[in-house]
Design a protein around this motif. Structure first.
Motif, PDB file in Angstrom:
ATOM      1  N   PHE A  75       0.847  -1.197   0.000  1.00 22.70           N
ATOM      2  CA  PHE A  75       0.000   0.000   0.000  1.00 22.70           C
ATOM      3  C   PHE A  75       0.879   1.242   0.000  1.00 22.70           C
ATOM      4  O   PHE A  75       1.854   1.333   0.752  1.00 22.70           O
ATOM      5  CB  PHE A  75      -0.905   0.038   1.241  1.00 22.70           C
ATOM      6  CG  PHE A  75      -1.677   1.318   1.366  1.00 22.70           C
ATOM      7  CD1 PHE A  75      -2.795   1.549   0.597  1.00 22.70           C
ATOM      8  CD2 PHE A  75      -1.253   2.318   2.234  1.00 22.70           C
ATOM      9  CE1 PHE A  75      -3.498   2.751   0.703  1.00 22.70           C
ATOM     10  CE2 PHE A  75      -1.944   3.509   2.356  1.00 22.70           C
ATOM     11  CZ  PHE A  75      -3.074   3.721   1.580  1.00 22.70           C
ATOM     12  N   GLY A  76       0.534   2.194  -0.874  1.00 21.14           N
ATOM     13  CA  GLY A  76       1.230   3.466  -0.912  1.00 21.14           C
ATOM     14  C   GLY A  76       0.284   4.572  -1.314  1.00 21.14           C
ATOM     15  O   GLY A  76      -0.888   4.325  -1.656  1.00 21.14           O
ATOM     16  N   ARG A  77       0.781   5.805  -1.292  1.00 19.46           N
ATOM     17  CA  ARG A  77      -0.047   6.969  -1.633  1.00 19.46           C
ATOM     18  C   ARG A  77       0.793   7.945  -2.437  1.00 19.46           C
ATOM     19  O   ARG A  77       1.974   8.136  -2.176  1.00 19.46           O
ATOM     20  CB  ARG A  77      -0.538   7.641  -0.357  1.00 19.46           C
ATOM     21  CG  ARG A  77      -1.458   8.834  -0.620  1.00 19.46           C
ATOM     22  CD  ARG A  77      -1.778   9.580   0.647  1.00 19.46           C
ATOM     23  NE  ARG A  77      -0.614  10.363   1.062  1.00 19.46           N
ATOM     24  CZ  ARG A  77      -0.364  10.716   2.315  1.00 19.46           C
ATOM     25  NH1 ARG A  77      -1.167  10.344   3.289  1.00 19.46           N
ATOM     26  NH2 ARG A  77       0.697  11.433   2.602  1.00 19.46           N
ATOM     27  N   ILE A  78       0.143   8.590  -3.407  1.00 17.00           N
ATOM     28  CA  ILE A  78       0.806   9.643  -4.168  1.00 17.00           C
ATOM     29  C   ILE A  78      -0.203  10.751  -4.446  1.00 17.00           C
ATOM     30  O   ILE A  78      -1.333  10.482  -4.871  1.00 17.00           O
ATOM     31  CB  ILE A  78       1.448   9.128  -5.474  1.00 17.00           C
ATOM     32  CG1 ILE A  78       2.122  10.267  -6.227  1.00 17.00           C
ATOM     33  CG2 ILE A  78       0.445   8.400  -6.338  1.00 17.00           C
ATOM     34  CD1 ILE A  78       2.962   9.825  -7.399  1.00 17.00           C
ATOM     35  N   THR A  79       0.203  11.985  -4.193  1.00 15.69           N
ATOM     36  CA  THR A  79      -0.645  13.135  -4.468  1.00 15.69           C
ATOM     37  C   THR A  79      -0.335  13.628  -5.876  1.00 15.69           C
ATOM     38  O   THR A  79       0.791  14.018  -6.161  1.00 15.69           O
ATOM     39  CB  THR A  79      -0.391  14.255  -3.441  1.00 15.69           C
ATOM     40  OG1 THR A  79      -0.638  13.739  -2.141  1.00 15.69           O
ATOM     41  CG2 THR A  79      -1.272  15.454  -3.710  1.00 15.69           C
TER      42      THR A  79
END
Length: 198
Positions: A75-79
């Motif tokens: 799981f990761g996040r990028i704006t």
């Protein structure tokens, strides 16, 4: 980072719109690497050491140096912009963990099928899965060091892809390259949805 064709609009209460993206593909294709390279937060990983128990169960041909495997998800996040945040979910690659895919796919806008040309046949289950679900996807060919180079047309033909499905070359270790694959997916998904409305 804006991308062509995107007109930002904030979600409810002025919060960014959250978009769920899957990173799928065969065992050892580089899914964990891609999520880690592009995530702006320290990624959540559910990797375990490959043990003798997996001998005869997991096919390590072509990825003999692999020592760990994802057993649930990454799981990761990028704006992308002030108004758009992507949540990345990397799927497990081994057949015995595919039961997780249905849960991970719930609410996903689209998927990147990460392909390894050393084991291209391992991409078929992911391609079939997203085709049958009607989920928008692109194929990103992960260019591993020392592997034979194939162009996008050769990969498209080998995977028997619909001509509308984008195929891009990428290096899952590179943040910029992984971002470009994500942008290609977003643009493809928006174009597909807009043409369906017309």
């Amino acid at each position: 980072m804006e991308f062509a064709g995107y007109e930002p609009y904030p979600g409810p209460g002025g919060l960014p719109t959250a978009v769920k993206i899957l990173i799928a593909g065969g065992f050892g294709a580089g899914k964990t690497t891609m999520v880690g390279s592009v995530s702006e937060i320290s990624p959540l990983r559910t990797e375990e050491v490959i043990t003798k128990t997996s001998e005869g169960v997991d096919d390590l041909s072509g990825v003999e140096g692999k020592t760990t495997t994802t057993v649930a998800m990454d799981f990761g996040r990028i704006t992308i912009s002030r108004d758009l945040v992507l949540y990345l979910f990397g799927t497990p690659g081994q057949h015995r963990f595919w039961f997780m895919w249905d849960e991970l796919a719930l609410g996903a806008l689209g998927a990147i099928v990460l392909a390894d040309t050393r084991r291209l046949e391992d991409s078929f289950p992911a391609v079939d899965y997203f085709e049958h679900r009607g989920t928008s996807f692109v194929v990103a060919v992960n260019r591993f060091h020392g592997t034979c180079d194939y162009d996008t047309d050769e990969v498209r033909q080998a995977l028997d892809l619909d001509p509308r499905v984008p195929v891009v070359m990428c290096d899952a270790r590179s943040r910029e390259s992984s971002k470009l694959a994500l942008i290609t997916l977003l643009e493809h998904t928006m174009a597909t949805r807009m043409s369906a409305v017309r």
